[in-house]
Design a protein around this motif. Structure first.
Motif, PDB file in Angstrom:
ATOM      1  N   SER A  53      22.204  33.968  45.006  1.00 34.14           N
ATOM      2  CA  SER A  53      22.302  34.244  45.953  1.00 34.14           C
ATOM      3  C   SER A  53      20.915  34.787  46.365  1.00 34.14           C
ATOM      4  CB  SER A  53      23.752  35.356  46.559  1.00 34.14           C
ATOM      5  OG  SER A  53      23.148  36.633  45.884  1.00 34.14           O
ATOM      6  N   ARG A  58      23.482  36.464  50.946  1.00 33.58           N
ATOM      7  CA  ARG A  58      23.906  38.077  50.037  1.00 33.58           C
ATOM      8  C   ARG A  58      25.108  37.880  51.362  1.00 33.58           C
ATOM      9  NH1 ARG A  58      20.291  40.969  48.508  1.00 33.58           N
ATOM     10  NH2 ARG A  58      20.260  39.350  47.292  1.00 33.58           N
ATOM     11  N   TYR A  61      28.026  36.366  51.365  1.00 28.53           N
ATOM     12  CA  TYR A  61      29.066  37.071  50.383  1.00 28.53           C
ATOM     13  C   TYR A  61      29.884  38.294  50.177  1.00 28.53           C
ATOM     14  CZ  TYR A  61      27.874  32.399  47.959  1.00 28.53           C
ATOM     15  OH  TYR A  61      27.455  31.134  47.382  1.00 28.53           O
ATOM     16  N   ALA A  66      32.979  39.582  48.645  1.00 27.82           N
ATOM     17  CA  ALA A  66      32.123  39.262  47.292  1.00 27.82           C
ATOM     18  C   ALA A  66      31.357  40.086  46.010  1.00 27.82           C
ATOM     19  CB  ALA A  66      31.046  38.153  47.327  1.00 27.82           C
ATOM     20  N   TRP A 100      30.166  27.498  50.103  1.00 24.91           N
ATOM     21  CA  TRP A 100      30.006  28.185  48.928  1.00 24.91           C
ATOM     22  C   TRP A 100      28.932  27.621  48.029  1.00 24.91           C
ATOM     23  CZ3 TRP A 100      30.026  32.992  51.320  1.00 24.91           C
ATOM     24  CH2 TRP A 100      31.552  32.791  51.795  1.00 24.91           C
ATOM     25  N   SER A 104      24.686  28.374  48.068  1.00 24.88           N
ATOM     26  CA  SER A 104      24.041  28.930  46.927  1.00 24.88           C
ATOM     27  C   SER A 104      22.407  27.764  46.414  1.00 24.88           C
ATOM     28  CB  SER A 104      24.862  29.117  46.352  1.00 24.88           C
ATOM     29  OG  SER A 104      25.569  29.701  45.787  1.00 24.88           O
TER      30      SER A 104
END
Length: 130
Positions: A53, A58, A61, A66, A100, A104
């Motif tokens: 990230s 971020r 997430y 996360a 995801w 990333s």
């Protein structure tokens, strides 16, 4: 503690939609690479998957719950916010896991490009000296 090979295979299956993947050692876990050198995920010995990230990814997430990768050194606990945990819901949903992973890939590509550029600078400096 080593990463369970069956868990690694499960994670690779989740991300298989990205195309060819390879793994390598990272900390006490396994790094997962796409596009040759773009490290987009890490499987920790604790069986937690962490995703690459940056400041732009971020928040997504964090909104999904996360947590950053953490480890302890003699100076105390350190957080690595460039590695955020894969949301639990994605561990059983290949489509979500792939979303995801694609998120990333941006930070992973940028990190790989920086690493290649640094390596090229070192080779050039060595050639200039030698």
């Amino acid at each position: 503690m080593a990463v369970d090979p069956e868990f690694v295979e499960h994670v690779l299956d989740l991300f298989s939609g990205l195309g060819p993947l390879r793994t390598g050692r990272m900390f006490s876990g396994v790094a997962v690479y796409a596009e040759e050198d773009a490290m987009f995920a890490m499987i920790a010995a604790s069986q937690v998957v962490y995703m690459k990230s940056d400041e732009t990814t971020r928040p997504a997430y964090e909104a999904a719950g996360a947590e950053p990768f953490c480890y302890t050194r003699g100076t105390g606990e350190r957080q690595v916010t460039s590695l955020m945990s894969l949301p639990d819901s994605a561990m059983d949903d290949a489509a979500e896991a792939l979303d995801w992973a694609r998120l990333s890939l941006g930070p992973a590509r940028e990190a790989a490009a920086r690493k290649r550029a640094e390596k090229a600078r070192k080779v050039a400096r060595k050639a200039a000296v030698g």
